[in-house]
Write a protein that holds these residues in place. Structure first.
Motif, PDB file in Angstrom:
ATOM      1  N   GLN A 112     -93.062  65.064 -48.052  1.00 19.07           N
ATOM      2  CA  GLN A 112     -94.251  64.252 -48.431  1.00 19.07           C
ATOM      3  C   GLN A 112     -95.129  64.149 -46.959  1.00 19.07           C
ATOM      4  O   GLN A 112     -94.593  63.668 -46.114  1.00 19.07           O
ATOM      5  CB  GLN A 112     -93.972  62.893 -49.200  1.00 19.07           C
ATOM      6  CG  GLN A 112     -93.241  63.088 -50.450  1.00 19.07           C
ATOM      7  CD  GLN A 112     -94.090  64.072 -51.555  1.00 19.07           C
ATOM      8  OE1 GLN A 112     -95.415  64.007 -51.712  1.00 19.07           O
ATOM      9  NE2 GLN A 112     -93.529  65.108 -52.184  1.00 19.07           N
TER      10      GLN A 112
ATOM     11  N   TYR B 122     -85.184  63.646 -48.533  1.00 20.80           N
ATOM     12  CA  TYR B 122     -85.778  64.774 -49.897  1.00 20.80           C
ATOM     13  C   TYR B 122     -84.711  65.840 -50.090  1.00 20.80           C
ATOM     14  O   TYR B 122     -83.736  66.112 -49.442  1.00 20.80           O
ATOM     15  CB  TYR B 122     -87.013  65.202 -49.311  1.00 20.80           C
ATOM     16  CG  TYR B 122     -87.043  66.308 -48.500  1.00 20.80           C
ATOM     17  CD1 TYR B 122     -87.082  67.600 -48.636  1.00 20.80           C
ATOM     18  CD2 TYR B 122     -87.344  65.807 -46.954  1.00 20.80           C
ATOM     19  CE1 TYR B 122     -87.031  68.507 -47.595  1.00 20.80           C
ATOM     20  CE2 TYR B 122     -87.441  66.722 -46.103  1.00 20.80           C
ATOM     21  CZ  TYR B 122     -87.469  68.103 -46.296  1.00 20.80           C
ATOM     22  OH  TYR B 122     -87.459  69.057 -45.420  1.00 20.80           O
ATOM     23  N   ASN B 123     -84.757  66.274 -51.419  1.00 22.63           N
ATOM     24  CA  ASN B 123     -83.730  67.266 -51.903  1.00 22.63           C
ATOM     25  C   ASN B 123     -83.912  68.604 -51.217  1.00 22.63           C
ATOM     26  O   ASN B 123     -85.070  68.840 -50.780  1.00 22.63           O
ATOM     27  CB  ASN B 123     -83.985  67.322 -53.167  1.00 22.63           C
ATOM     28  CG  ASN B 123     -83.658  66.177 -54.182  1.00 22.63           C
ATOM     29  OD1 ASN B 123     -82.749  65.438 -53.669  1.00 22.63           O
ATOM     30  ND2 ASN B 123     -84.287  65.583 -55.208  1.00 22.63           N
ATOM     31  N   HIS B 124     -82.983  69.302 -51.012  1.00 27.42           N
ATOM     32  CA  HIS B 124     -82.889  70.719 -50.621  1.00 27.42           C
ATOM     33  C   HIS B 124     -83.909  71.335 -51.530  1.00 27.42           C
ATOM     34  O   HIS B 124     -83.788  71.490 -52.688  1.00 27.42           O
ATOM     35  CB  HIS B 124     -81.538  71.250 -50.594  1.00 27.42           C
ATOM     36  CG  HIS B 124     -80.637  70.796 -49.373  1.00 27.42           C
ATOM     37  ND1 HIS B 124     -80.638  71.031 -47.988  1.00 27.42           N
ATOM     38  CD2 HIS B 124     -79.511  69.538 -49.505  1.00 27.42           C
ATOM     39  CE1 HIS B 124     -79.763  70.416 -47.620  1.00 27.42           C
ATOM     40  NE2 HIS B 124     -79.146  69.669 -48.322  1.00 27.42           N
ATOM     41  N   GLY B 125     -84.969  72.180 -50.652  1.00 25.69           N
ATOM     42  CA  GLY B 125     -85.708  72.888 -51.550  1.00 25.69           C
ATOM     43  C   GLY B 125     -87.070  72.209 -51.802  1.00 25.69           C
ATOM     44  O   GLY B 125     -88.031  72.881 -52.102  1.00 25.69           O
ATOM     45  N   ALA B 126     -87.059  70.981 -51.771  1.00 24.16           N
ATOM     46  CA  ALA B 126     -88.434  70.071 -51.915  1.00 24.16           C
ATOM     47  C   ALA B 126     -89.114  70.192 -50.710  1.00 24.16           C
ATOM     48  O   ALA B 126     -88.625  70.251 -49.678  1.00 24.16           O
ATOM     49  CB  ALA B 126     -87.889  68.903 -52.702  1.00 24.16           C
ATOM     50  N   ALA B 127     -90.463  69.899 -50.879  1.00 24.16           N
ATOM     51  CA  ALA B 127     -91.409  69.853 -49.793  1.00 24.16           C
ATOM     52  C   ALA B 127     -91.482  68.384 -49.455  1.00 24.16           C
ATOM     53  O   ALA B 127     -91.585  67.563 -50.022  1.00 24.16           O
ATOM     54  CB  ALA B 127     -92.732  70.567 -50.110  1.00 24.16           C
TER      55      ALA B 127
ATOM     56  N   GLN C 142     -78.470  65.604 -49.213  1.00 23.12           N
ATOM     57  CA  GLN C 142     -80.046  65.794 -49.013  1.00 23.12           C
ATOM     58  C   GLN C 142     -80.417  66.102 -47.734  1.00 23.12           C
ATOM     59  O   GLN C 142     -79.629  66.092 -46.862  1.00 23.12           O
ATOM     60  CB  GLN C 142     -80.734  64.304 -49.582  1.00 23.12           C
ATOM     61  CG  GLN C 142     -80.562  64.038 -50.998  1.00 23.12           C
ATOM     62  CD  GLN C 142     -81.169  62.732 -51.262  1.00 23.12           C
ATOM     63  OE1 GLN C 142     -80.585  61.788 -50.777  1.00 23.12           O
ATOM     64  NE2 GLN C 142     -82.057  62.574 -52.016  1.00 23.12           N
TER      65      GLN C 142
END
Length: 635
Positions: free
Chosen positions: A500, A493-498, A462
């Motif tokens: 927060q 957060y996960n790779h590719g996710a924005a 992550q």
């Protein structure tokens, strides 16, 4: 109706002019005091600025404003005050955040933050000239953010938590002229005199133990024109603050005078301090000794039963069914208790914003560990919080301090880390008298931290945003390898996710400028902090510190100004001497500016940073128009 208004206006004018001096020999039946936060009056007549609450401020002001100028354009009138205080800390070796005598344009300081902000300022207004605040601080903790000289000092603060002048607490003996140390947190009463000469523009601060005559020579003496600082009418009072550790701040008596000789306090009329726990135990032991002797056998039996119950409670833990999945990462409280010898103060490594850290040795393996105790108040829930901690425990990199596991008790979470024998990097960079690091060691540490950050941002399962990169969070192992530590603020957060939106946390001087607008931490905001860290290491200066004029100087802007003049090498740490590699030092300084660019899109990634440091890719040239102040206008 008009007559009533006139009479009321006349009353206020007379009240303001009549109350240019006051004296409180104790605070029984004290009038004209305004209290808020933790401040309260005791039944014995003590003014208590704090209590056992943590991370909270307390304020006490004289209710009426005093006239410090005859008109807005005039100079400040001379004034003087004396008061007697005592500080009783929770732990003998760690004081609270500190207290101040303060002159403020308003009694309402509810916007101010606790901890090292002293209940006077917050992250956004600290250092701003519109504060119009003059304070004299009495601080028993050393905050790197405030550039404190030690954990027992007195300082003059003007509109900022960074003191314009500060010295260890002491008084100068009239007999031999020598400075005698004073322990602010001794629990003993200390008298203070603060005097400002409006004609000579001289501000003096003098201390002495109670019952000793006022020393002839002041501890602090600052020439300063307060005309632009103090307004025509101002409030006088006290501000105090607690952090992770708290102290009781008591004011026993207080006298104030505008433009004249200050009324002396009647020391014999001052209220007594509360009985300390030690003296209480002694007196109680004497009063019940005979009854104890008569009933010794009964008490021994009760004590044995109580010991068994206390022992069970001492090692009690919280453990729920869902924690079965995390069993391999969990330490028993009993094991950690034994490892730290019962969390004794002598094994305390430090007190930070998120917990106390103890050195320990695991009983079975004899492995040295660092054990951090923190209060758990996570809004995301205990289960999610522990899951995140365990996820961070799976991080494996030679330049990261490994999180070994956790333990949970009621509202407390205990984290177990690898122990780093050489302490933090900032102690080598900024502590007086400690052996400095040569350039080769510094460059090795920089490349190691960069490698660890690349792993967090791109190479792990992550994305991990550290959110608090600075020299004090880089620890050194036995081989002087740099290890990034303290993941208490980290976000996953996960790779590719924005990422927060979240609360803006971290350290002033390392926070990327876009965070004020977006409140979103990204890998780019970590890179900004890494840039400030690079300049810390190369220059041997803190990210924000006072310049020769006593004003706050941002390290990034200072280095940038030297680069524009073609003198960037002159910003190097003077302690390096001439023993450094010019090309490497030049690279680190320019890379620090590159990473600290105000525009996120202009900063490199950590992969590019490691390529620059390893010499795999040349650093792009900095452009003259990329001035930090100009770029800030685009945000």
């Amino acid at each position: 109706m008009v007559v009533k208004i006139f009479i009321w206006a006349l009353f206020l004018k007379l009240a303001f002019s009549a109350n240019d001096d006051f004296t409180y020999n104790g605070f029984n039946n004290a009038s004209l005091l305004s209290l808020d936060g933790l401040a309260a009056l005791s039944s014995d007549g003590l003014l208590k600025l704090t209590n056992v609450s943590r991370h909270a401020p307390g304020h006490a002001f004289f209710s009426l404003p005093l006239q410090f100028k005859k008109s807005a354009a005039d100079s400040v009138i001379s004034f003087s005050t004396t008061f007697v205080f005592a500080i009783v800390p929770e732990y003998p070796t760690f004081g609270g955040a500190g207290f101040t005598f303060v002159i403020s344009p308003s009694k309402n300081l509810s916007y101010a933050s606790p901890n090292y902000f002293l209940g006077l300022f917050n992250m956004t207004d600290n250092g701003k000239p519109y504060n119009h605040i003059l304070a004299v601080e009495f601080d028993t903790s050393r905050s790197p953010e405030a550039h404190d000289v030690d954990n027992n000092h007195v300082g003059i603060d003007i509109n900022s938590l960074i003191s314009n002048q500060s010295l260890p607490a002491a008084f100068r003996s009239d007999a031999d002229g020598q400075l005698k140390n004073l322990s602010l947190s001794s629990g003993e009463p200390i008298q203070v005199w603060i005097e400002y000469d409006g004609l000579g523009m001289q501000l003096n601060v003098t201390l002495s133990p109670l019952w000793m005559p006022k020393p002839k020579h002041a501890l602090l003496s600052l020439t300063v024109n307060l005309s632009s600082i103090l307004l025509e009418h101002m409030y006088v009072g006290f501000s105090a603050s607690t952090g992770l550790a708290y102290s009781y701040y008591y004011i026993l008596g207080w006298s104030f005078k505008m433009d004249g000789k200050i009324p002396e306090l009647n020391l014999s009329s001052l209220p007594p301090l509360p009985q300390t726990p030690t003296s209480f135990k002694k007196s109680k032991a004497l009063s019940i000794w005979l009854p104890l002797a008569l009933s010794v056998f009964v008490l021994m039996a009760a004590a044995i039963v109580m010991l068994i119950m206390v022992r069970r409670k001492r090692f009690s833990e919280l453990q729920e069914d869902w924690e079965i999945d995390f069993a391999s990462h969990r330490f028993s409280y009993k094991k950690l208790y034994k490892a730290t010898r019962g969390f004794k103060d002598k094994y305390l490594l430090g007190v930070g914003g998120f917990g106390r850290v103890y050195r320990g040795v695991l009983p079975a393996s004899k492995v040295e560990v660092a054990v951090k105790r923190i209060s758990h108040e996570s809004r995301q829930g205990v289960r999610e919080f522990v899951a995140e901690i365990v996820s961070l425990g799976r991080l494996r990199h030679r330049n990261l301090v490994q999180l070994l596991g956790y333990c949970r008790r009621k509202g407390e979470l205990i984290l177990v880390y690898e122990y780093m024998p050489n302490g933090s990097l900032d102690s080598f960079l900024f502590s007086e008298g400690k052996q400095t690091l040569d350039w080769g060691c510094r460059f090795w540490i920089i490349k190691g931290v960069a490698s660890g950050l690349l792993y967090l941002h791109e190479d792990w399962d992550q994305v991990v945003i550290h959110r608090d990169i600075k020299a004090s969070n880089v620890l050194l192992d036995s081989d002087m390898n740099g290890r990034l530590s303290d993941f208490g603020l980290a976000k996953l957060y996960n790779h590719g996710a924005a990422p927060q939106t979240t609360n803006v946390v971290g350290t002033v001087g390392f926070l990327a400028p876009e965070l004020v607008r977006t409140c979103k931490f990204t890998t780019s905001s970590d890179v900004f902090a890494f840039g400030a860290f690079l300049l810390e290491v190369a220059c041997g200066r803190r990210a924000i510190e006072a310049n020769e004029q006593g004003m706050e100087q941002v390290l990034v802007d200072w280095v940038f100004a030297h680069w524009r003049m073609g003198k960037i090498i002159e910003t190097k740490d003077p302690k390096l001497g001439e023993d450094y590699v010019v090309e490497e030092l030049d690279l680190v300084l320019k890379l620090g500016l590159f990473c600290s660019h105000p525009l996120p899109s202009a900063r490199p990634s950590m992969r590019q940073v490691t390529q620059f440091l390893n010499g795999d890719v040349p650093l792009p040239p900095l452009l003259p128009y990329q001035h930090h102040f100009d770029c800030m206008q685009k945000l």
